[in-house]
Scaffold this active site. Sequence first.
Site, PDB file in Angstrom:
ATOM      1  N   HIS A  45       0.825  -1.206   0.000  1.00 34.96           N
ATOM      2  CA  HIS A  45       0.000   0.000   0.000  1.00 34.96           C
ATOM      3  C   HIS A  45       0.862   1.260   0.000  1.00 34.96           C
ATOM      4  O   HIS A  45       0.557   2.238  -0.696  1.00 34.96           O
ATOM      5  CB  HIS A  45      -0.918  -0.024   1.224  1.00 34.96           C
ATOM      6  CG  HIS A  45      -1.709   1.228   1.395  1.00 34.96           C
ATOM      7  ND1 HIS A  45      -1.393   2.162   2.359  1.00 34.96           N
ATOM      8  CD2 HIS A  45      -2.774   1.723   0.727  1.00 34.96           C
ATOM      9  CE1 HIS A  45      -2.243   3.173   2.288  1.00 34.96           C
ATOM     10  NE2 HIS A  45      -3.089   2.942   1.300  1.00 34.96           N
TER      11      HIS A  45
ATOM     12  N   GLU B 262       2.016   1.815  -3.429  1.00 37.49           N
ATOM     13  CA  GLU B 262       0.915   2.347  -4.248  1.00 37.49           C
ATOM     14  C   GLU B 262       0.880   3.876  -4.174  1.00 37.49           C
ATOM     15  O   GLU B 262       0.725   4.566  -5.184  1.00 37.49           O
ATOM     16  CB  GLU B 262      -0.411   1.754  -3.775  1.00 37.49           C
ATOM     17  CG  GLU B 262      -1.630   2.307  -4.471  1.00 37.49           C
ATOM     18  CD  GLU B 262      -2.818   2.445  -3.541  1.00 37.49           C
ATOM     19  OE1 GLU B 262      -3.369   3.556  -3.449  1.00 37.49           O
ATOM     20  OE2 GLU B 262      -3.189   1.438  -2.898  1.00 37.49           O
ATOM     21  N   HIS B 263       1.050   4.417  -2.970  1.00 36.32           N
ATOM     22  CA  HIS B 263       1.108   5.865  -2.805  1.00 36.32           C
ATOM     23  C   HIS B 263       2.278   6.462  -3.583  1.00 36.32           C
ATOM     24  O   HIS B 263       2.140   7.492  -4.255  1.00 36.32           O
ATOM     25  CB  HIS B 263       1.285   6.218  -1.324  1.00 36.32           C
ATOM     26  CG  HIS B 263       0.031   6.171  -0.514  1.00 36.32           C
ATOM     27  ND1 HIS B 263      -0.407   7.231   0.232  1.00 36.32           N
ATOM     28  CD2 HIS B 263      -0.871   5.188  -0.319  1.00 36.32           C
ATOM     29  CE1 HIS B 263      -1.528   6.909   0.862  1.00 36.32           C
ATOM     30  NE2 HIS B 263      -1.821   5.665   0.545  1.00 36.32           N
TER      31      HIS B 263
END
Length: 472
Positions: free
Chosen positions: A92, A95-96
């Site tokens: 995650h 992903e950022h």
Amino acid sequence: MTRTPRTTARPTTAVGRAVAHPPIPSRPHARGVPAAFPSGGGNGAGTVRKTVLPGGLRVVTQSVPTVRSATFGIWVRVGSRDETPALNGATHYLEHLLFKGTKRRSALEISAEIDAVGGEMNAFTAKEFTCYYARVLDTDLPLAVDVVCDMLTGSLIRAEDVEAERGVVLEEIAMTEDDPGDCVHDLFAKTMLGDTPLGRPVLGTNETINALTRDRIARFYRRHYDPTHLVVAAAGNLDHDTVVRQVREAFERAGAPADADAEPVGPRTGSRRIRTAGRVDLLDRGTEQAHMVLGMPGLSRMDERRWALGVLSAALGGGMSSRLFQEIREKRGLAYSVYSYTSGFADCGLFGVYVGCRPNLVHDVLKICRDELDHVAEHGLGDEELRRAMGQLAGSTVLGMEDTGALMNHIGKGELCWGEQLSIDDMLAKISSVTPDDVRSVAREILGQRPSLSVIGPLSDKQSARLDEAVA
């Protein structure tokens, strides 16, 4: 991701993702030559076509000539279940970071180019995959292809961006923890799956996020964002061959590997079984409501019985006429929100019932849930319930596929998770083929298990001590 709630934060009611994108038998195709699959469904959508490029990159598209938009996405076969304990949250976090700039574009330019054409761009991370996408006018699809492919292949992952985004990720964790109706589903996953990759939160924890370094994230990126792990999916007013050419050019421009012998990585497989039973996890929070999930092991997304389980879940807690909604909310007024859901992974699954109610009503609500689940486990569903649940499941399946974003999700996830596609007509046929005996059998197997329970709320010591009764 950063810009919208995670898809895994609050599981969908009734249908659940276990039946959202099921498979059909695969059809052979030559590398570089598109294979075609009829879509069906009468929603104006055309044939699903697939091409495998040199290097193992898969491109699947579905033409919808009746619309003026298109959604372009790239699915990555990596999720939080691919993380070690020390890397929890890395998928995650990464992903950022892919939105923070490439060799060709700054972070501002990435967002500004899509904003300038009225498009929308986002991403989400789940336990078994990650997806980046942009939805634009059909005339702006080449721009969406270029921007999203650039993000996936040319991210710089600079040390200063890692540090700046660390605070954003920590704020997202805090935001989730401030929403007990969201957080309880993470607690339920931990209750059922323990300290395993599937049981740990997608976002990670404050400790793991603070410990992640730029080098560890960059290595994770290089290891998992290989063309053989990617599926490019696009749906809308488009031409398949044109999209394939644009994607090929974008990846060649980025210098992506093009090994002619490279094969796409297939769908996940495994034989994990969940054996947790009778476990109770309580997180004491000063909330106005107690938020609960009562559940047990379900079915994997590969299990053909998932269609029957979807019908069962719809009947139990999928709508205003469902058993649990009627008994808990309509007849007794004990709760505002109550629903059941399924979550299917490659090798296991979960079935859960969520209820939010005043703390002093917890035991009354749990008793009703247990009574209804036990009754259906023993007697199955009535004919009218079965008919209504099948209709609801069929209707929600079709209505959930009425825009290009949903179609992109369908074909992208279908290719990544099953290596196959299933038309709307075929999904409706699967649902209509469910029999009372199928539902009775899956109810006996799933609901007949001893459940586990996760609760977030301000329960007294006496109330907490009685929770074991709910799973006895």
